[in-house]
Design an enzyme around this catalytic site. Sequence first.
Site, PDB file in Angstrom:
ATOM      1  N   GLU A 131      -4.428 -53.716 -67.209  1.00 19.54           N
ATOM      2  CA  GLU A 131      -5.035 -52.390 -67.231  1.00 19.54           C
ATOM      3  C   GLU A 131      -3.967 -51.332 -67.045  1.00 19.54           C
ATOM      4  O   GLU A 131      -4.007 -50.272 -67.649  1.00 19.54           O
ATOM      5  CB  GLU A 131      -6.087 -52.264 -66.117  1.00 19.54           C
ATOM      6  CG  GLU A 131      -6.995 -51.027 -66.267  1.00 19.54           C
ATOM      7  CD  GLU A 131      -6.403 -49.760 -65.668  1.00 19.54           C
ATOM      8  OE1 GLU A 131      -6.899 -48.664 -65.995  1.00 19.54           O
ATOM      9  OE2 GLU A 131      -5.455 -49.851 -64.868  1.00 19.54           O
TER      10      GLU A 131
ATOM     11  N   ASP B  76      -4.105 -56.624 -62.089  1.00 18.07           N
ATOM     12  CA  ASP B  76      -2.684 -56.286 -62.242  1.00 18.07           C
ATOM     13  C   ASP B  76      -2.375 -55.016 -61.468  1.00 18.07           C
ATOM     14  O   ASP B  76      -3.257 -54.189 -61.211  1.00 18.07           O
ATOM     15  CB  ASP B  76      -2.292 -56.140 -63.715  1.00 18.07           C
ATOM     16  CG  ASP B  76      -3.057 -55.046 -64.446  1.00 18.07           C
ATOM     17  OD1 ASP B  76      -4.291 -54.982 -64.283  1.00 18.07           O
ATOM     18  OD2 ASP B  76      -2.425 -54.239 -65.152  1.00 18.07           O
TER      19      ASP B  76
HETATM   20 ZN   LIG Z   1      -6.790 -49.219 -61.609  1.00 16.58          ZN
END
Ligand SMILES: [Zn+2]
Length: 394
Positions: A149, A85
Amino acid sequence: MMTLAIQTSTTSNTQPNQAVVAYLQQLIGFKSITPNQAGAIDWLEYQLNSLGFDCEQFTFNGVTNLIAKVSFGEGPIYAFSGHIDVVPACAEHWLVEPFSGAIVNNAVYGRGAADMKGGVAAMLCATQKLMVDVAHKQGTFYWLITSDEEGEAEYGSLLIAERLAQQGIQLDGCIVGEPTSHVQVGDTIKNGRRGALSARLSIAGKAGHVAYPDNTVNAAHLSADVVKRLTNIDWQQDEASSNTSLQVTGINIANVVDNMVPAHCEMTFNVRYSHGYKSADIKNEIQFALGDLANNLNIEWERPCESFYTAHQGSHCLLAQVEQAVLNVTGNYPLLSTSGGTSDGRFFANSHTQVIECGVRNNTIHQVNEHVPIADLIKIEQIYTKILSNLFNG
Ligand SMILES: [Zn+2]
Protein backbone atom coordinates in the site's frame (compact mmCIF):
# COMPACT_ATOMS: atom_id res chain seq x y z
CA MET A 1 10.94 16.57 31.85
CA MET A 2 9.10 13.45 30.79
CA THR A 3 10.04 10.22 32.52
CA LEU A 4 9.95 7.23 30.24
CA ALA A 5 8.78 3.85 31.37
CA ILE A 6 10.00 1.43 28.74
CA GLN A 7 8.59 -2.08 28.88
CA THR A 8 9.31 -4.68 26.28
CA SER A 9 6.47 -6.99 27.14
CA THR A 10 2.83 -6.55 28.06
CA THR A 11 3.17 -8.28 31.40
CA SER A 12 3.23 -5.09 33.42
CA ASN A 13 0.29 -3.66 31.53
CA THR A 14 -2.69 -3.89 33.82
CA GLN A 15 -5.31 -2.71 31.33
CA PRO A 16 -7.87 -5.16 29.92
CA ASN A 17 -7.91 -6.37 26.32
CA GLN A 18 -4.21 -7.11 26.27
CA ALA A 19 -4.58 -9.32 23.22
CA VAL A 20 -4.71 -6.25 20.98
CA VAL A 21 -1.37 -5.08 22.39
CA ALA A 22 0.23 -8.49 22.01
CA TYR A 23 -1.02 -8.77 18.41
CA LEU A 24 0.28 -5.34 17.54
CA GLN A 25 3.68 -6.11 19.06
CA GLN A 26 3.77 -9.35 17.09
CA LEU A 27 2.95 -7.51 13.84
CA ILE A 28 5.51 -4.74 14.45
CA GLY A 29 8.15 -7.47 14.91
CA PHE A 30 7.81 -8.47 11.25
CA LYS A 31 10.06 -6.08 9.27
CA SER A 32 7.53 -5.82 6.50
CA ILE A 33 8.89 -2.88 4.56
CA THR A 34 7.06 -2.56 1.25
CA PRO A 35 6.61 -4.94 -0.55
CA ASN A 36 8.02 -7.64 1.77
CA GLN A 37 5.46 -9.31 3.96
CA ALA A 38 8.33 -10.69 6.12
CA GLY A 39 6.02 -13.26 7.74
CA ALA A 40 3.26 -10.81 8.71
CA ILE A 41 0.74 -12.14 6.19
CA ASP A 42 1.66 -15.76 7.01
CA TRP A 43 0.97 -15.00 10.66
CA LEU A 44 -2.36 -13.32 9.87
CA GLU A 45 -3.34 -16.22 7.64
CA TYR A 46 -2.63 -18.61 10.49
CA GLN A 47 -4.72 -16.53 12.90
CA LEU A 48 -7.68 -16.18 10.52
CA ASN A 49 -7.48 -19.83 9.56
CA SER A 50 -7.72 -20.80 13.22
CA LEU A 51 -10.86 -18.70 13.47
CA GLY A 52 -12.50 -20.60 10.63
CA PHE A 53 -11.64 -18.42 7.63
CA ASP A 54 -10.79 -19.88 4.23
CA CYS A 55 -7.55 -18.22 3.17
CA GLU A 56 -5.97 -17.67 -0.21
CA GLN A 57 -2.55 -16.09 -0.37
CA PHE A 58 -1.00 -15.07 -3.67
CA THR A 59 2.27 -13.39 -4.53
CA PHE A 60 2.95 -11.39 -7.68
CA ASN A 61 6.07 -9.33 -8.43
CA GLY A 62 7.17 -9.59 -4.81
CA VAL A 63 3.83 -8.36 -3.44
CA THR A 64 1.86 -10.72 -1.20
CA ASN A 65 -1.91 -10.49 -0.92
CA LEU A 66 -4.34 -12.37 1.29
CA ILE A 67 -8.02 -12.97 0.73
CA ALA A 68 -9.65 -14.61 3.76
CA LYS A 69 -13.33 -15.41 3.87
CA VAL A 70 -15.90 -16.63 6.35
CA SER A 71 -19.54 -17.04 5.46
CA PHE A 72 -22.52 -17.14 7.82
CA GLY A 73 -24.92 -17.88 4.95
CA GLU A 74 -27.15 -15.55 2.95
CA GLY A 75 -26.83 -11.84 3.56
CA PRO A 76 -24.66 -8.83 2.88
CA ILE A 77 -20.98 -9.08 1.96
CA TYR A 78 -18.60 -6.85 3.89
CA ALA A 79 -14.83 -6.65 3.91
CA PHE A 80 -12.02 -5.33 6.03
CA SER A 81 -9.17 -3.94 3.93
CA GLY A 82 -5.73 -3.37 5.33
CA HIS A 83 -2.01 -3.36 4.64
CA ILE A 84 0.81 -4.81 6.70
CA ASP A 85 3.61 -3.08 4.80
CA VAL A 86 5.35 -0.13 6.38
CA VAL A 87 7.70 2.64 5.31
CA PRO A 88 11.36 2.21 6.36
CA ALA A 89 12.61 3.30 9.80
CA CYS A 90 16.13 4.37 10.70
CA ALA A 91 16.82 3.36 14.30
CA GLU A 92 19.18 6.16 15.30
CA HIS A 93 16.61 8.76 16.36
CA TRP A 94 14.06 6.40 17.89
CA LEU A 95 13.46 5.98 21.62
CA VAL A 96 13.25 2.25 21.07
CA GLU A 97 14.20 -0.18 18.33
CA PRO A 98 11.61 0.60 15.60
CA PHE A 99 10.62 -3.05 15.11
CA SER A 100 10.48 -3.91 18.81
CA GLY A 101 6.92 -2.89 19.65
CA ALA A 102 8.18 -1.72 23.05
CA ILE A 103 5.77 0.06 25.36
CA VAL A 104 6.70 3.57 26.45
CA ASN A 105 4.36 5.57 28.67
CA ASN A 106 1.43 3.27 27.91
CA ALA A 107 1.86 3.49 24.15
CA VAL A 108 3.10 0.85 21.72
CA TYR A 109 6.06 2.19 19.75
CA GLY A 110 7.21 0.93 16.39
CA ARG A 111 7.08 1.45 12.67
CA GLY A 112 3.53 0.72 11.54
CA ALA A 113 2.05 1.01 15.06
CA ALA A 114 -0.49 3.52 13.70
CA ASP A 115 -0.17 2.97 9.93
CA MET A 116 -1.69 0.48 10.09
CA LYS A 117 -0.71 -2.57 12.09
CA GLY A 118 -2.65 -1.12 15.04
CA GLY A 119 -5.85 -1.21 12.97
CA VAL A 120 -5.09 -4.76 11.82
CA ALA A 121 -4.46 -5.94 15.41
CA ALA A 122 -7.69 -4.31 16.62
CA MET A 123 -9.70 -5.83 13.77
CA LEU A 124 -8.22 -9.24 14.56
CA CYS A 125 -9.48 -8.95 18.15
CA ALA A 126 -12.88 -7.74 16.94
CA THR A 127 -13.05 -10.66 14.50
CA GLN A 128 -12.24 -13.12 17.29
CA LYS A 129 -15.17 -11.75 19.28
CA LEU A 130 -17.43 -11.97 16.22
CA MET A 131 -16.53 -15.66 15.80
CA VAL A 132 -17.26 -16.65 19.42
CA ASP A 133 -20.90 -17.30 18.58
CA VAL A 134 -21.87 -17.58 14.93
CA ALA A 135 -25.31 -19.11 15.47
CA HIS A 136 -27.48 -16.15 14.52
CA LYS A 137 -25.18 -14.37 12.15
CA GLN A 138 -25.74 -13.70 8.49
CA GLY A 139 -23.69 -12.58 5.50
CA THR A 140 -20.08 -13.00 4.47
CA PHE A 141 -16.96 -11.36 5.87
CA TYR A 142 -13.72 -10.94 3.93
CA TRP A 143 -10.31 -9.89 5.13
CA LEU A 144 -8.34 -8.32 2.25
CA ILE A 145 -4.70 -7.72 3.17
CA THR A 146 -1.80 -6.56 1.03
CA SER A 147 1.93 -5.93 1.43
CA ASP A 148 1.98 -3.04 -1.05
CA GLU A 149 0.00 0.00 0.00
CA GLU A 150 2.86 2.33 0.85
CA GLY A 151 4.57 1.70 -2.49
CA GLU A 152 3.23 1.90 -6.02
CA ALA A 153 0.22 -0.25 -5.07
CA GLU A 154 0.34 -1.78 -8.55
CA TYR A 155 0.06 -5.40 -7.47
CA GLY A 156 -1.69 -5.04 -4.13
CA SER A 157 -5.32 -4.21 -3.44
CA LEU A 158 -5.88 -3.59 -7.15
CA LEU A 159 -5.20 -7.29 -7.83
CA ILE A 160 -7.34 -8.29 -4.83
CA ALA A 161 -10.26 -6.28 -6.24
CA GLU A 162 -9.73 -7.84 -9.66
CA ARG A 163 -9.63 -11.33 -8.12
CA LEU A 164 -12.95 -10.73 -6.32
CA ALA A 165 -14.51 -9.38 -9.53
CA GLN A 166 -13.36 -12.47 -11.46
CA GLN A 167 -15.08 -14.62 -8.86
CA GLY A 168 -18.27 -12.60 -9.31
CA ILE A 169 -18.10 -11.22 -5.76
CA GLN A 170 -19.59 -7.80 -5.23
CA LEU A 171 -18.87 -6.25 -1.85
CA ASP A 172 -21.69 -4.29 -0.22
CA GLY A 173 -19.23 -2.43 1.93
CA CYS A 174 -15.59 -2.24 2.90
CA ILE A 175 -14.00 -0.89 6.08
CA VAL A 176 -10.44 0.30 5.67
CA GLY A 177 -8.35 0.33 8.84
CA GLU A 178 -6.19 3.35 7.94
CA PRO A 179 -5.45 5.85 10.73
CA THR A 180 -8.11 8.53 10.22
CA SER A 181 -8.53 10.02 13.69
CA HIS A 182 -7.26 13.45 14.58
CA VAL A 183 -7.25 14.38 18.29
CA GLN A 184 -9.24 11.46 19.70
CA VAL A 185 -9.98 8.02 18.34
CA GLY A 186 -13.19 8.11 16.33
CA ASP A 187 -13.33 11.88 15.92
CA THR A 188 -12.81 11.61 12.16
CA ILE A 189 -13.62 8.94 9.59
CA LYS A 190 -13.12 9.14 5.85
CA ASN A 191 -15.99 8.48 3.48
CA GLY A 192 -13.92 9.19 0.39
CA ARG A 193 -10.62 10.51 -0.77
CA ARG A 194 -9.49 13.05 -3.25
CA GLY A 195 -7.93 11.71 -6.42
CA ALA A 196 -4.33 12.31 -7.44
CA LEU A 197 -2.69 12.69 -10.82
CA SER A 198 0.83 13.66 -11.83
CA ALA A 199 2.04 14.92 -15.19
CA ARG A 200 5.34 15.46 -16.97
CA LEU A 201 5.22 18.25 -19.50
CA SER A 202 7.76 18.81 -22.28
CA ILE A 203 7.70 22.36 -23.56
CA ALA A 204 9.33 22.86 -26.94
CA GLY A 205 10.58 26.24 -28.15
CA LYS A 206 13.20 27.33 -30.66
CA ALA A 207 16.74 28.23 -29.64
CA GLY A 208 18.60 31.28 -30.87
CA HIS A 209 20.67 34.29 -29.87
CA VAL A 210 19.16 36.35 -27.03
CA ALA A 211 19.87 39.50 -29.05
CA TYR A 212 17.56 38.34 -31.83
CA PRO A 213 14.51 37.02 -29.99
CA ASP A 214 12.22 37.51 -33.00
CA ASN A 215 13.78 34.40 -34.53
CA THR A 216 13.25 32.24 -31.43
CA VAL A 217 10.53 30.74 -29.27
CA ASN A 218 11.57 30.99 -25.63
CA ALA A 219 10.67 27.77 -23.80
CA ALA A 220 11.23 29.49 -20.41
CA HIS A 221 8.67 32.16 -21.27
CA LEU A 222 6.27 29.48 -22.48
CA SER A 223 6.70 27.66 -19.17
CA ALA A 224 5.65 30.82 -17.30
CA ASP A 225 2.50 30.99 -19.42
CA VAL A 226 1.83 27.31 -18.73
CA VAL A 227 2.19 27.82 -14.95
CA LYS A 228 -0.20 30.78 -15.08
CA ARG A 229 -2.81 28.83 -17.01
CA LEU A 230 -2.53 25.73 -14.84
CA THR A 231 -2.85 27.65 -11.59
CA ASN A 232 -5.76 29.75 -12.85
CA ILE A 233 -8.05 26.83 -13.68
CA ASP A 234 -11.42 27.29 -11.98
CA TRP A 235 -12.42 23.89 -10.64
CA GLN A 236 -16.15 24.34 -10.82
CA GLN A 237 -17.09 20.74 -10.05
CA ASP A 238 -15.39 20.80 -6.64
CA GLU A 239 -17.60 19.43 -3.87
CA ALA A 240 -18.00 21.15 -0.52
CA SER A 241 -14.91 20.62 1.68
CA SER A 242 -13.20 18.70 -1.12
CA ASN A 243 -11.18 21.15 -3.18
CA THR A 244 -8.97 20.55 -6.16
CA SER A 245 -5.44 21.90 -6.01
CA LEU A 246 -2.72 21.84 -8.64
CA GLN A 247 0.90 22.32 -7.65
CA VAL A 248 3.82 22.64 -10.04
CA THR A 249 6.51 20.37 -8.58
CA GLY A 250 9.43 21.06 -10.89
CA ILE A 251 10.66 23.25 -13.75
CA ASN A 252 13.89 22.28 -15.43
CA ILE A 253 15.68 24.10 -18.24
CA ALA A 254 18.93 22.35 -19.07
CA ASN A 255 22.15 23.98 -20.31
CA VAL A 256 21.34 27.57 -19.45
CA VAL A 257 23.76 29.95 -21.18
CA ASP A 258 23.33 33.69 -20.83
CA ASN A 259 23.33 34.47 -24.54
CA MET A 260 20.97 31.79 -25.69
CA VAL A 261 17.18 31.49 -25.71
CA PRO A 262 16.32 28.04 -24.32
CA ALA A 263 14.61 25.60 -26.65
CA HIS A 264 13.34 23.14 -24.12
CA CYS A 265 11.74 23.04 -20.70
CA GLU A 266 10.60 20.10 -18.62
CA MET A 267 7.84 20.68 -16.07
CA THR A 268 6.16 18.37 -13.57
CA PHE A 269 2.98 18.99 -11.64
CA ASN A 270 0.57 17.13 -9.40
CA VAL A 271 -3.17 17.55 -9.01
CA ARG A 272 -5.12 16.52 -5.91
CA TYR A 273 -8.68 16.58 -7.05
CA SER A 274 -12.13 16.65 -5.53
CA HIS A 275 -14.43 13.62 -5.75
CA GLY A 276 -16.52 15.83 -8.06
CA TYR A 277 -14.04 14.78 -10.75
CA LYS A 278 -12.64 11.62 -12.26
CA SER A 279 -9.10 11.59 -13.68
CA ALA A 280 -10.43 11.85 -17.26
CA ASP A 281 -12.22 15.11 -16.32
CA ILE A 282 -9.01 16.51 -14.85
CA LYS A 283 -7.07 15.72 -18.02
CA ASN A 284 -9.77 17.40 -20.11
CA GLU A 285 -9.76 20.56 -17.98
CA ILE A 286 -5.98 20.84 -18.20
CA GLN A 287 -5.84 20.19 -21.92
CA PHE A 288 -8.56 22.78 -22.47
CA ALA A 289 -6.68 25.38 -20.39
CA LEU A 290 -3.47 24.80 -22.34
CA GLY A 291 -5.46 24.85 -25.62
CA ASP A 292 -3.53 26.93 -28.16
CA LEU A 293 -0.15 25.98 -26.66
CA ALA A 294 -0.75 22.36 -27.64
CA ASN A 295 1.69 22.47 -30.58
CA ASN A 296 4.55 23.27 -28.22
CA LEU A 297 3.60 20.80 -25.52
CA ASN A 298 3.71 17.10 -24.85
CA ILE A 299 2.02 15.77 -21.70
CA GLU A 300 2.69 12.39 -20.12
CA TRP A 301 0.29 11.50 -17.32
CA GLU A 302 1.66 9.56 -14.37
CA ARG A 303 0.48 7.80 -11.21
CA PRO A 304 -3.28 8.28 -11.51
CA CYS A 305 -5.27 7.53 -8.33
CA GLU A 306 -9.01 7.83 -8.74
CA SER A 307 -11.12 9.71 -6.25
CA PHE A 308 -13.98 7.99 -4.45
CA TYR A 309 -16.89 9.03 -2.29
CA THR A 310 -19.44 7.18 -0.17
CA ALA A 311 -22.70 8.99 0.57
CA HIS A 312 -25.40 7.85 2.97
CA GLN A 313 -27.90 5.42 1.49
CA GLY A 314 -31.41 4.48 2.49
CA SER A 315 -30.99 0.94 3.78
CA HIS A 316 -28.00 -1.20 4.87
CA CYS A 317 -25.86 1.91 5.03
CA LEU A 318 -22.30 1.10 6.10
CA LEU A 319 -21.57 4.78 6.68
CA ALA A 320 -24.47 5.02 9.14
CA GLN A 321 -23.35 1.80 10.86
CA VAL A 322 -19.84 3.12 11.38
CA GLU A 323 -21.15 6.48 12.63
CA GLN A 324 -23.42 4.67 15.07
CA ALA A 325 -20.63 2.45 16.37
CA VAL A 326 -18.37 5.48 16.92
CA LEU A 327 -21.20 7.27 18.74
CA ASN A 328 -21.82 4.24 20.95
CA VAL A 329 -18.18 3.88 21.94
CA THR A 330 -17.02 7.50 22.13
CA GLY A 331 -20.25 9.41 22.80
CA ASN A 332 -19.77 11.58 19.71
CA TYR A 333 -20.51 11.36 16.01
CA PRO A 334 -17.40 11.34 13.84
CA LEU A 335 -16.55 14.12 11.43
CA LEU A 336 -16.72 12.97 7.81
CA SER A 337 -13.64 13.84 5.80
CA THR A 338 -12.12 13.19 2.38
CA SER A 339 -8.77 14.85 3.09
CA GLY A 340 -5.30 13.35 3.18
CA GLY A 341 -3.39 11.31 0.64
CA THR A 342 -4.69 8.41 -1.38
CA SER A 343 -5.68 5.05 0.08
CA ASP A 344 -6.45 1.55 -1.10
CA GLY A 345 -10.14 2.32 -0.56
CA ARG A 346 -10.20 3.54 -4.15
CA PHE A 347 -9.78 -0.01 -5.46
CA PHE A 348 -12.93 -1.24 -3.74
CA ALA A 349 -15.25 1.77 -4.02
CA ASN A 350 -17.83 1.81 -6.80
CA SER A 351 -21.45 2.76 -7.29
CA HIS A 352 -22.49 -0.30 -5.25
CA THR A 353 -19.72 -0.72 -2.68
CA GLN A 354 -19.58 1.75 0.22
CA VAL A 355 -16.06 2.32 1.51
CA ILE A 356 -15.40 3.84 4.91
CA GLU A 357 -12.00 4.37 6.51
CA CYS A 358 -11.89 4.35 10.28
CA GLY A 359 -8.83 3.95 12.43
CA VAL A 360 -6.54 5.27 15.12
CA ARG A 361 -4.93 8.71 15.22
CA ASN A 362 -2.57 9.66 12.43
CA ASN A 363 -0.40 12.21 14.26
CA THR A 364 2.77 10.07 14.26
CA ILE A 365 2.46 8.06 11.05
CA HIS A 366 5.61 7.69 8.94
CA GLN A 367 7.50 9.61 11.66
CA VAL A 368 10.35 8.79 13.99
CA ASN A 369 8.82 7.30 17.18
CA GLU A 370 5.55 6.31 15.50
CA HIS A 371 3.32 5.02 18.29
CA VAL A 372 -0.22 4.36 19.37
CA PRO A 373 -1.50 4.70 22.95
CA ILE A 374 -2.87 1.44 24.37
CA ALA A 375 -6.08 3.27 25.30
CA ASP A 376 -6.53 4.19 21.62
CA LEU A 377 -6.03 0.59 20.54
CA ILE A 378 -8.68 -0.55 22.99
CA LYS A 379 -11.08 2.13 21.76
CA ILE A 380 -10.67 1.26 18.09
CA GLU A 381 -11.09 -2.42 18.93
CA GLN A 382 -14.37 -1.57 20.65
CA ILE A 383 -15.52 0.42 17.61
CA TYR A 384 -14.64 -2.42 15.23
CA THR A 385 -16.33 -4.96 17.51
CA LYS A 386 -19.51 -2.88 17.48
CA ILE A 387 -19.41 -2.44 13.71
CA LEU A 388 -18.96 -6.16 13.06
CA SER A 389 -21.69 -7.07 15.49
CA ASN A 390 -24.11 -4.64 13.80
CA LEU A 391 -23.20 -5.77 10.29
CA PHE A 392 -23.49 -9.52 10.73
CA ASN A 393 -26.17 -9.95 13.39
CA GLY A 394 -29.36 -10.71 11.51
ZN1 LIG B 1 -1.62 3.18 5.66
